[in-house]
Design a protein around this motif. Sequence first.
Motif, short mmCIF file in Angstrom:
data_model
loop_
_atom_site.label_atom_id
_atom_site.label_comp_id
_atom_site.label_asym_id
_atom_site.label_seq_id
_atom_site.Cartn_x
_atom_site.Cartn_y
_atom_site.Cartn_z
N PRO A 105 46.69 45.72 50.88
CA PRO A 105 47.97 46.65 51.20
C PRO A 105 49.00 46.02 50.59
N SER A 106 49.68 46.45 49.75
CA SER A 106 51.12 46.00 49.53
C SER A 106 52.26 46.31 50.22
N ASN A 107 53.04 45.24 50.35
CA ASN A 107 54.49 45.70 51.28
C ASN A 107 55.28 45.81 50.58
N GLY A 108 55.39 46.28 49.26
CA GLY A 108 56.31 46.95 48.33
C GLY A 108 57.17 45.70 47.53
N ARG A 109 56.93 44.35 47.71
CA ARG A 109 57.94 43.33 47.31
C ARG A 109 57.53 43.39 45.76
N CYS A 110 56.28 43.60 45.27
CA CYS A 110 56.43 43.41 43.92
C CYS A 110 56.54 44.99 43.10
N ALA A 111 57.19 44.97 41.97
CA ALA A 111 57.77 45.90 40.86
C ALA A 111 56.58 47.10 41.11
N ASP A 112 56.99 48.48 40.85
CA ASP A 112 56.23 49.60 41.02
C ASP A 112 55.12 49.59 39.65
N ASN A 113 55.56 48.80 38.69
CA ASN A 113 54.88 48.80 37.18
C ASN A 113 53.69 47.43 37.52
N VAL A 114 53.73 46.95 38.33
CA VAL A 114 52.81 46.00 38.41
C VAL A 114 51.54 46.58 39.33
N THR A 115 51.97 47.53 40.18
CA THR A 115 50.88 48.01 41.27
C THR A 115 50.41 49.38 40.54
N ALA A 116 51.06 49.93 39.47
CA ALA A 116 50.83 51.10 38.64
C ALA A 116 51.17 52.28 39.80
N GLY A 117 51.87 52.31 40.81
CA GLY A 117 52.27 53.03 41.67
C GLY A 117 51.43 53.01 42.81
N LEU A 118 50.07 52.30 43.10
CA LEU A 118 49.43 52.24 43.97
C LEU A 118 49.80 51.76 45.30
N ASP A 119 49.34 51.84 46.30
CA ASP A 119 49.76 51.20 47.50
C ASP A 119 49.05 50.01 47.95
#
Length: 340
Positions: A105-119
């Motif tokens: 589960p991401s804590n949001g520190r990485c940019a959105d385009n790294v996770t492709a908008g996933l959580d």
Amino acid sequence: METKRWFAIDNLQDKQEAIQAAAALLKAGEAVAFPTETVYGLGADATNELAVNKIFEAKGRPQDNPLIVHVATTQQLKELVSEVPPYVDKLLEAFTPGPLTFVLPSNGRCADNVTAGLDSVGVRIPDHPAALSLLKQAAVPVAAPSANLSGKPSPTSADHVWADLQGRIAGVLDGGATGVGVESTVLDCTQPIPIILRPGGIAIEQLEQVVGTVMVDPGLANEHERPRSPGMKYRHYSPDAPLWLVKGSADKLQQVVYKESQKGQRVGVMAASGTIARIEADLKKDLGASLESVATALYDALRMFNSQHVDLIICEAFSEEGIGQAVMNRLKKAASHYIE
């Protein structure tokens, strides 16, 4: 764009200067290719959305395909996620640094385009001295898919990167040839039982020895679902010529080669040592005697056939035990035809 190339192989001072120069560009928001133990990665600061976008632009990569983040330590990995199940600590101790990516589960520190908008976010600690030195020097998490044009065979040398991306990225850190040869295993660790999203350098049998039951995601073969991991959706690793996979004996491969050669095609064959020695073809590539050597040689072989301008590549189908699962995953994605 001018692409700089630094050599980080032999001379210690040159290596340190090369890593410092590459790290400075990463911190400045540029995209830089670097070696890992699997394949070369194309890295950018994972917390900088504009920097990460340069990866997608250079590769021509679909924006819905998430990126793996590379860090130097377990502590840095945990700083990017909100939860770490107890079994992940066992896997971290057993397999890192190494070719294993943890989806958490991401804590949001990485940019959105790294996770492709996933959580969730995929993170790993590479087992390569130049990569670890670069990550420590840059002091930022580095998002890095393979450093090739999207859809082409992954690069296992700096020459492969240079052929694909010269003029498209800021720099290439040349650390020599990679070792494992196929990308990391991607493991979904957001569930009570870990799930393999992409087979890779750590085999399912190895994972099961540490944590017991491990599942394999059926989405590996589903082209319609949004990918939760690199390598799940799009056709990958493709050479210029059509690639046919042939399951069977050397005689079976030879029959296929002969039939296509009779049509006037220039045919290349890639197979393990015991098979290739019994084959006659316009061009042959010995992939070695073990599945490990096949994995190491695979991408270089595909690129070799590109440079030799064959009309058709025929490849032996391998056992899917151990790292053979990762090898066959890549070959099936690259192949246009499978003969059983």
